[in-house]
Enzyme design. Sequence first.
Site, PDB file in Angstrom:
ATOM      1  N   THR A 184      52.449  49.108  57.853  1.00 43.46           N
ATOM      2  CA  THR A 184      53.519  49.061  56.848  1.00 43.46           C
ATOM      3  C   THR A 184      54.050  50.249  56.487  1.00 43.46           C
ATOM      4  O   THR A 184      53.339  51.022  55.657  1.00 43.46           O
ATOM      5  CB  THR A 184      53.096  47.664  55.690  1.00 43.46           C
ATOM      6  N   GLU A 185      55.527  50.504  56.431  1.00 48.25           N
ATOM      7  CA  GLU A 185      56.197  51.376  55.839  1.00 48.25           C
ATOM      8  C   GLU A 185      55.619  52.927  56.372  1.00 48.25           C
ATOM      9  O   GLU A 185      55.530  53.902  55.725  1.00 48.25           O
ATOM     10  CB  GLU A 185      56.131  51.353  54.510  1.00 48.25           C
ATOM     11  N   LEU A 186      54.783  52.757  57.393  1.00 44.88           N
ATOM     12  CA  LEU A 186      54.412  53.977  57.726  1.00 44.88           C
ATOM     13  C   LEU A 186      53.190  54.661  57.015  1.00 44.88           C
ATOM     14  O   LEU A 186      52.990  55.938  56.694  1.00 44.88           O
ATOM     15  CB  LEU A 186      55.122  55.164  58.457  1.00 44.88           C
TER      16      LEU A 186
END
Lengths: 428, 425
Positions: free
Chosen positions: A143-145
Site C-alpha cells: 500500500t502506497e509503496l
Amino acid sequence: MPSVCFYFQVHQPLRLRHYTIFDKNDQYFDEIKNSSICKKVANKCYLPTNRLLLNLIRRFNGRFRIAYSVTGLLLEQLERYSPEVLSTFDALAETGCVEFLAETYYHSLSFLYSRNEFVEQINKHIEAINYFFDQRPRVFRNTELIYNNDLAALIESMGCFDAIISEGADHILGYRSPNFVYQPKGCNHLKLLLKNYSLSDDIAFRFSNRDWAQWPLTADKFARWISNVNGNGNVVNLFMDYETFGEHQWEDTGIFDFMRHLPDEVLKHPDNNFKTPSEVVQSYSSADTVDVPHIISWADTERDLSAWLGNAMQSNAIHELYRIEKKIKDTKNEEIIGDWRKLQTSDHFYYMCTKYFADGDVHKYFNPYDSPYDSYINFMNVLDHLHKRCSGNMDNGALCPAPGQGPPELSSGPTSGIENLPNLQPVE
Amino acid sequence: MLGWEFPPFISGGLGTACYGLTRAMDQLGMEIMFVLPKMVESKYATHVKLLTPGSHKSSSSVKFDELKNVKFRALSSTLQAYTTPDSYLQRIEETLRLKQNLLGGSFSSASQLFMSRDYGSDMYTEVHRYAALAAELAGDEQFDVVHAHDWMTYPAGIAVAAIGGKPLVVHVHSTEFDRSGEHVNQMIYDIEREGMHRADKVIAVSHYTRNIIISRYGVSGDKVEVVYNGVERIGQWSMDETVIDKDEKIVLFLGRITMQKGPEYFLQAAKKVLEVMDNVKFVMAGSGDMMHQAIEMAAGLGIGQKVLFTGFLHGEDVQKIYKMADLYVMPSVSEPFGIAPLEALDNDVPVIISKQSGVSEVLMHALKVDFWDVNEIANKIVAVLKYPPLQMTLRSHGNFEVRRLRWKDAAARCGKIYEEMLIPV
C-alpha cells in the site's frame, strides 16, 4: 536498451456513510456514494483506458505490455457496480501481455501494525486475482509503496514472490539511478523495482500543468526522454495511479491521445521495449543492494507516512483499530471481520490528514469529508460501534445484535483504552 | 470614526472589534477621531476624558495611553448596542430622571436645538440626535474619511460626510436579518439600507454578510469589500499548571442569550449529549432577552441540573471560564463574524461553530455544523469529549491558526480601501 515497465494502481476505498454516536445499526458504508463514484470513475477512466490499452496490446502484437495492481476492495465494487469493467480487465488478462501484482486485499497499512493480518490480506488478494484473472502474482507492491528492509524480508519469507516494488526515493538511492534492478538488503533472491518518480510524475502530475516548462508533453518528447536512459539503465519504471487517465488528468488534456501514441514512439527506437515487472526481474540481474532501514512511501514530497499517521487523530484511530484485532477475530463472525478489514483501508486515515489542510490541495480533492476532523469523528463512531458489536457477541455467545438494539451500556464513558493513548509509533 | 461601543463598555463583539481595529490603525500611524455616543463615567476617566454635549467645545480631547493617534469624543446619549426597543424604554426613563437633576447648564445653540427633542420616545430619535451632535462636532475637526460602525451611526455618518464633503465608509458588523431573523424592524432596516446606499464603500465582516448586503439590501457587489476581524491575543501561555481536577467535562456557550445566538439549539444538543454521556456540564455564560426562556427550556428538557447560567461575564471571569471549558459551542442562527470562537481558540479551547457564520470562512481547524442540526451538534460535542486526540489536534492547530488572524491586517485592508477612495477619479 531501456525496458519501459508500466504498472498502474487501481483502487477505490469504501467510503463510510455519515455515522453519528447515536447511530446503532451496522450499515457503515455509503452504498449510494460508493456506487456512484465507482460508476463515474469506470466511465471516465477504467473503461476508456482499458479499451485503449487493449487495442494497443492487440495492435502491437505482444510488444506493448503492462501491469496492474487492483485491490480486492475495488474488485468487489466492480463486480457489484460495474461488471463491464471486470470483463475488460479479464480481456486484458487473456492477452498474456498483462501482469497482475499482489498487494493487501484491503489496501491497508497492516504491515505496520499486524504482520498476521498483513499476510492474511496478501493471501486473500492472491486468491482473488487467481479467481478473477487466472494468474498467481509473483511481484508484490505494498500500500502506497510503503517499504523498508523488514518488509522485503517478510515478503521473501512468504516464498511466493520474485520481486517487490517501491519508490525510487532520492535519499535511499543516493547517487544511484532507479533505472536498474536492485536487491533489498538482507534478501537472497528477492529483487527490488524502484519507481522512476521523475518520469512517472511527468505523466501523473505534471501532464496538464501549463506552468510546467515542458508543457505540452507529447508522446515523442517523452519517448526521447526514455531513450536518453540508453546506456545508463535497464528499465524505466513508470508507476502511477490508474485514475491518472481521465480522472486526475481529464480527457480534454489529451492524456488518452498521449497514451495512444506512446508505444509507437517508444518502439521507434530499436533498443527500447516494454516489459512487465516479472519480465524485468527475469531479464536483468540486480545492480546493487539497497538498504532502507526506515520506512518510505510514495506520498507527497516527504515520502514518508505523515499523510496517514502524521497527527494524533490518525495514530489514535489506527491504533484503536488494530488493538481490537483479537477481539474481532475471536468472534469468528465474517461480517464483523469484513467490516473491520474494510476500515483498514489507508484512505480512511488519509482523510484525517491535517497536513496542508488549510491550504487546500491535492489532499482535499480526494476527500469526501469537509474536514479531517469530521472524518476522524465518523471513523471513531463506526469503530466504537463495531467494537460494541463484538463485545456483544462474546458476552452472550449469540449472534451480533440486530440493527437498532445495540448493547445497553452506551453511556459507560470512554471505551477502555481511549484515555491512555497507546504508543503512537508504528511497529518497525 | 463613528461607533457606539468601546471597552470597557461592551455588550458584545462590536466594541471589541472597534477597539481591535482602531488600536491596529493607531499602530499603523493612522490618525483617528473616535466619536462615541456614550457618556463615560468618571471612574473610567483614566482612559477617556469626559465630554458632555454642553461642554465639548471647551474641553480638549484626551487619548488612551497606548493609542497615540486616536482621539475620543463622547456624546451624551443613551444609545447602546444590541438594545431592543423595550429595554431601551426602561433605560431612557432612568436617564431622564438622572438628567433632570443635572440639567441647568447652558447649551450652545445647535446642541440646544436638538436637545429640545432630545429624550424623545424612541431609539430612532436617539440615533438622529447622535447624528446631529456628531455633525456639529465634526465641523471643528479635520478628517479625510468618515467610517461608521453599524446602523446606529449611519445617519451620523451620512451627515458628517455631507458636511465635510468626505467619503463615507459604513462597516457592517451585523445586519437586522442577523439580529431578528425574518422579523425585521422596518425602521432599522431602512436606516441600514440608506447608510449602505449612501456610502462610498461598504465593509462587510465576512462573505456571509456581504451576501446578505447584496441580496437583502440591494447594494451593488463592487461596492462591498470584505475585511475579516482579527483577534486580540490575550490568552497567554502560563507557567502555572493549574490542572483543574474535575470529573466533569464542561461545554461552554458564551454570548448573548438571544434568538440570534441559537441558545435553544445548544440546549437541545445538550439534552442529546446527556443521553449518551453523564459526566458533562453545560455552561451558558451571557445574558439576553431569551435568558428566562432558556432557563425554563433547560428545566423543561429535564436537564436543569446539568446547565449552569452565569450571567454576563467580564474580563477576568471570561478568562477563567475559558480555562475551565473543554469545548466552546457557537450555534448561532446568523453570525456576521463571531469573534468569540477566536478568543476561545486563543485560550486553547476547541470550538464547534455554526456554518451560518462569517468566522467559519476563516477557521479551518474548527468543527462546523448547521445550527439547526441538533443531532450533529451533539454528535460533535460527544466526539470532542470522548476522543482526546480530537481535542488535542483541534486545540494545537486552532491556536496556531488564530495567530494568523491579526487586526493589523484588517487595519491595513481598511487603510487600502481609504486610499482607493481618496484617489481623485
